[in-house]
Design a protein around this motif. Structure first.
Motif, PDB file in Angstrom:
ATOM      1  N   ALA A 126       1.943   9.429  -5.697  1.00  8.72           N
ATOM      2  CA  ALA A 126       2.451  10.751  -5.316  1.00  8.72           C
ATOM      3  C   ALA A 126       3.503  11.288  -6.282  1.00  8.72           C
ATOM      4  O   ALA A 126       3.964  12.422  -6.127  1.00  8.72           O
ATOM      5  CB  ALA A 126       3.027  10.702  -3.902  1.00  8.72           C
ATOM      6  N   GLY A 127       3.899  10.466  -7.283  1.00  9.14           N
ATOM      7  CA  GLY A 127       4.858  10.940  -8.280  1.00  9.14           C
ATOM      8  C   GLY A 127       6.265  10.422  -8.116  1.00  9.14           C
ATOM      9  O   GLY A 127       7.226  11.069  -8.539  1.00  9.14           O
ATOM     10  N   PHE A 128       6.411   9.222  -7.549  1.00  9.23           N
ATOM     11  CA  PHE A 128       7.743   8.661  -7.320  1.00  9.23           C
ATOM     12  C   PHE A 128       8.542   8.523  -8.616  1.00  9.23           C
ATOM     13  O   PHE A 128       9.728   8.869  -8.674  1.00  9.23           O
ATOM     14  CB  PHE A 128       7.618   7.308  -6.621  1.00  9.23           C
ATOM     15  N   VAL A 129       7.905   8.032  -9.672  1.00  6.72           N
ATOM     16  CA  VAL A 129       8.624   7.852 -10.937  1.00  6.72           C
ATOM     17  C   VAL A 129       9.122   9.187 -11.466  1.00  6.72           C
ATOM     18  O   VAL A 129      10.259   9.299 -11.960  1.00  6.72           O
ATOM     19  CB  VAL A 129       7.732   7.146 -11.976  1.00  6.72           C
TER      20      VAL A 129
ATOM     21  N   GLU B 235       0.833  -1.208   0.000  1.00  8.57           N
ATOM     22  CA  GLU B 235       0.000   0.000   0.000  1.00  8.57           C
ATOM     23  C   GLU B 235       0.869   1.260   0.000  1.00  8.57           C
ATOM     24  O   GLU B 235       0.562   2.234  -0.692  1.00  8.57           O
ATOM     25  CB  GLU B 235      -0.921  -0.007   1.212  1.00  8.57           C
ATOM     26  N   ARG B 236       1.962   1.220   0.755  1.00 10.04           N
ATOM     27  CA  ARG B 236       2.823   2.409   0.794  1.00 10.04           C
ATOM     28  C   ARG B 236       3.541   2.609  -0.532  1.00 10.04           C
ATOM     29  O   ARG B 236       3.693   3.747  -0.995  1.00 10.04           O
ATOM     30  CB  ARG B 236       3.837   2.302   1.936  1.00 10.04           C
ATOM     31  N   PHE B 237       3.966   1.517  -1.157  1.00 11.68           N
ATOM     32  CA  PHE B 237       4.639   1.655  -2.442  1.00 11.68           C
ATOM     33  C   PHE B 237       3.672   2.225  -3.479  1.00 11.68           C
ATOM     34  O   PHE B 237       4.036   3.099  -4.265  1.00 11.68           O
ATOM     35  CB  PHE B 237       5.190   0.305  -2.911  1.00 11.68           C
ATOM     36  N   ASP B 238       2.427   1.749  -3.473  1.00 13.01           N
ATOM     37  CA  ASP B 238       1.429   2.281  -4.405  1.00 13.01           C
ATOM     38  C   ASP B 238       1.144   3.749  -4.118  1.00 13.01           C
ATOM     39  O   ASP B 238       0.934   4.542  -5.049  1.00 13.01           O
ATOM     40  CB  ASP B 238       0.140   1.459  -4.321  1.00 13.01           C
ATOM     41  N   ALA B 239       1.143   4.121  -2.846  1.00 13.97           N
ATOM     42  CA  ALA B 239       0.932   5.529  -2.495  1.00 13.97           C
ATOM     43  C   ALA B 239       2.084   6.390  -3.006  1.00 13.97           C
ATOM     44  O   ALA B 239       1.870   7.524  -3.462  1.00 13.97           O
ATOM     45  CB  ALA B 239       0.785   5.671  -0.978  1.00 13.97           C
TER      46      ALA B 239
ATOM     47  N   TYR C  15       6.188  -1.364 -16.507  1.00 18.10           N
ATOM     48  CA  TYR C  15       5.725  -0.703 -15.290  1.00 18.10           C
ATOM     49  C   TYR C  15       5.265  -1.716 -14.252  1.00 18.10           C
ATOM     50  O   TYR C  15       5.622  -1.613 -13.068  1.00 18.10           O
ATOM     51  CB  TYR C  15       4.581   0.258 -15.627  1.00 18.10           C
ATOM     52  N   ASP C  16       4.457  -2.687 -14.650  1.00 19.73           N
ATOM     53  CA  ASP C  16       3.939  -3.669 -13.698  1.00 19.73           C
ATOM     54  C   ASP C  16       5.065  -4.479 -13.065  1.00 19.73           C
ATOM     55  O   ASP C  16       5.044  -4.751 -11.854  1.00 19.73           O
ATOM     56  CB  ASP C  16       2.942  -4.604 -14.380  1.00 19.73           C
ATOM     57  N   GLU C  17       6.059  -4.851 -13.879  1.00 24.72           N
ATOM     58  CA  GLU C  17       7.196  -5.603 -13.338  1.00 24.72           C
ATOM     59  C   GLU C  17       8.003  -4.735 -12.393  1.00 24.72           C
ATOM     60  O   GLU C  17       8.470  -5.210 -11.340  1.00 24.72           O
ATOM     61  CB  GLU C  17       8.081  -6.113 -14.473  1.00 24.72           C
ATOM     62  N   PHE C  18       8.173  -3.459 -12.745  1.00 23.16           N
ATOM     63  CA  PHE C  18       8.873  -2.526 -11.858  1.00 23.16           C
ATOM     64  C   PHE C  18       8.167  -2.449 -10.507  1.00 23.16           C
ATOM     65  O   PHE C  18       8.802  -2.522  -9.444  1.00 23.16           O
ATOM     66  CB  PHE C  18       8.951  -1.149 -12.511  1.00 23.16           C
ATOM     67  N   ARG C  19       6.857  -2.305 -10.529  1.00 18.13           N
ATOM     68  CA  ARG C  19       6.097  -2.228  -9.277  1.00 18.13           C
ATOM     69  C   ARG C  19       6.302  -3.487  -8.449  1.00 18.13           C
ATOM     70  O   ARG C  19       6.552  -3.419  -7.239  1.00 18.13           O
ATOM     71  CB  ARG C  19       4.615  -2.023  -9.571  1.00 18.13           C
ATOM     72  N   GLU C  20       6.202  -4.647  -9.075  1.00 18.47           N
ATOM     73  CA  GLU C  20       6.369  -5.908  -8.355  1.00 18.47           C
ATOM     74  C   GLU C  20       7.772  -6.021  -7.769  1.00 18.47           C
ATOM     75  O   GLU C  20       7.942  -6.465  -6.621  1.00 18.47           O
ATOM     76  CB  GLU C  20       6.098  -7.078  -9.295  1.00 18.47           C
ATOM     77  N   LYS C  21       8.776  -5.631  -8.550  1.00 22.39           N
ATOM     78  CA  LYS C  21      10.154  -5.703  -8.058  1.00 22.39           C
ATOM     79  C   LYS C  21      10.376  -4.728  -6.901  1.00 22.39           C
ATOM     80  O   LYS C  21      11.092  -5.045  -5.944  1.00 22.39           O
ATOM     81  CB  LYS C  21      11.131  -5.402  -9.191  1.00 22.39           C
TER      82      LYS C  21
ATOM     83  N   ARG D 154      16.493   2.003  -7.104  1.00 25.39           N
ATOM     84  CA  ARG D 154      17.204   1.121  -8.031  1.00 25.39           C
ATOM     85  C   ARG D 154      16.234   0.527  -9.053  1.00 25.39           C
ATOM     86  O   ARG D 154      16.516   0.488 -10.252  1.00 25.39           O
ATOM     87  CB  ARG D 154      17.895   0.007  -7.241  1.00 25.39           C
ATOM     88  N   GLN D 155      15.061   0.087  -8.578  1.00 29.11           N
ATOM     89  CA  GLN D 155      14.079  -0.514  -9.469  1.00 29.11           C
ATOM     90  C   GLN D 155      13.459   0.532 -10.404  1.00 29.11           C
ATOM     91  O   GLN D 155      13.229   0.254 -11.587  1.00 29.11           O
ATOM     92  CB  GLN D 155      12.980  -1.200  -8.657  1.00 29.11           C
ATOM     93  N   ALA D 156      13.215   1.733  -9.904  1.00 26.32           N
ATOM     94  CA  ALA D 156      12.647   2.796 -10.741  1.00 26.32           C
ATOM     95  C   ALA D 156      13.637   3.236 -11.810  1.00 26.32           C
ATOM     96  O   ALA D 156      13.250   3.506 -12.966  1.00 26.32           O
ATOM     97  CB  ALA D 156      12.244   3.986  -9.872  1.00 26.32           C
ATOM     98  N   TRP D 157      14.916   3.302 -11.449  1.00 29.85           N
ATOM     99  CA  TRP D 157      15.953   3.684 -12.419  1.00 29.85           C
ATOM    100  C   TRP D 157      16.013   2.658 -13.551  1.00 29.85           C
ATOM    101  O   TRP D 157      16.095   3.027 -14.734  1.00 29.85           O
ATOM    102  CB  TRP D 157      17.298   3.776 -11.712  1.00 29.85           C
ATOM    103  N   ALA D 158      15.951   1.376 -13.193  1.00 30.80           N
ATOM    104  CA  ALA D 158      15.980   0.314 -14.206  1.00 30.80           C
ATOM    105  C   ALA D 158      14.746   0.382 -15.102  1.00 30.80           C
ATOM    106  O   ALA D 158      14.836   0.169 -16.323  1.00 30.80           O
ATOM    107  CB  ALA D 158      16.063  -1.046 -13.519  1.00 30.80           C
TER     108      ALA D 158
END
Length: 332
Positions: free
Chosen positions: A239-242, A231-235, A279-285, A267-271
């Protein structure tokens, strides 16, 4: 306010895994201490024990306290360096000691709050004697890793420092690099340095810190913690993390090998922005990496002795924390 009286009070260390509610618990505790006036205290101030919160421009992905939270209770060791600047556990220990002294001089209680366990160890157990970072040696290690891979470097570490290697994942490049750097620079294993510091602490105490009350804010329900992490990662994404990481990428001095950019999520967002995954794989990672971080933090906490443990996700956690701290303060 009697200066010696403030120094005689115990130091409160609130330790816990990511997404366990440490910030909210610390803010509520600080508010209560200011209102209750226990042991003559005029309030409390937070010293952040977080290796990512030190960096400016990294706000969303670190869950950095917002403007209102920072105004509500004074915070220290947040936004103190740029992402390309090195910041070590030894420097943290020096900075934290200075903050503790200043807070106590104001008649307030320092609250050490965070989840970077190496920083807690540096301050409370002492690792200031470790060899300093050697850029040339690190460049050599990076070149070797590029050729052999970090699992092979981990295998080398297992031969020279099996104790440290046993607690590190084979792809934990940052910590493997530092452990090998310490060994090659000094001829001594990192675990030997830690053991020496532990023995010295048993003889000398906490080097001027006084009695330290270590409180582990550990969630009793692991599944609930995992839900909170997701939930926090989705928040953060909402909020504009990417976009935050996209802005960091515009700075030519920043690259993915920096400790700041290797932080969980970044690290995952940079990749993802490099096109290495969707995007979905990035979120899961990102969520998986955060869960692994929480697991490592909990493992470290379970290995600590003389720790008071509170289920931070329980409905009565706030009351339990207040009562625990009050009893420690009144026992002085």
């Amino acid at each position: 306010m009697n200066r010696h009286a403030t120094e005689d009070r115990p130091l409160i260390a609130l330790m816990g895994p990511t997404a366990s509610g440490k910030t909210a618990a610390a803010l509520d505790l600080a508010d209560w201490l200011g209102a209750a006036g226990i042991a003559g205290l005029t309030g409390a101030e937070v010293i952040s024990v977080d290796s990512a919160l030190v960096y400016r421009g990294m706000d969303i992905g670190t869950a950095k306290p917002g403007r209102d939270e920072l105004a509500r209770v004074p915070h220290h060791l947040i936004d103190i360096c740029e992402p390309d600047q090195p910041y070590s556990a030894a420097r943290f220990a020096t900075d934290a000691r200075a903050a503790i002294e200043a807070i106590r001089a104001r008649g307030r209680l320092p609250l050490l709050v965070g989840g970077t366990m190496l920083y807690f160890k540096a301050l409370l157990d002492g690792i200031d004697a470790l060899p300093e970072a050697d850029p040339d040696l690190r460049a050599i290690l990076d070149a070797e890793a590029a050729e052999r891979g970090w699992p092979a470097m981990h295998a080398e570490l297992a031969r020279v420092d099996p104790v440290t290697a046993a607690r590190l994942k084979p792809n934990d490049s940052q910590r493997i690099q530092r452990a090998l750097e310490v060994y090659r620079a000094s001829g001594r294993a990192l675990s030997e340095w830690f053991e020496q510091a532990r023995r010295e602490r048993e003889v000398e105490g906490d080097a001027g810190l006084g009695r330290v009350v270590r409180i582990a804010l550990e969630p009793g329900d692991r599944a609930l913690l995992h839900r909170r992490i997701a939930e926090r990662f989705d928040a953060m994404l909402a909020a504009g993390f990417v976009d935050e990481v996209r802005t960091l990428r515009l700075r030519p001095e920043l690259h993915p090998d920096l400790p700041a950019i290797r932080a969980v999520g970044y690290r995952q967002a940079w990749a993802y922005l490099d096109g290495e995954c969707g995007y979905d794989e990035f979120r899961e990672k990102g969520i998986a990496a955060t869960r692994q971080l929480a697991k490592r933090q909990l493992t470290w906490l379970r290995g600590m002795k003389e720790v008071l443990r509170i289920d931070t996700l329980a409905s009565d956690a706030g009351r339990t924390l207040r009562e625990t701290v009050a009893s420690q303060l009144r026992s002085e």
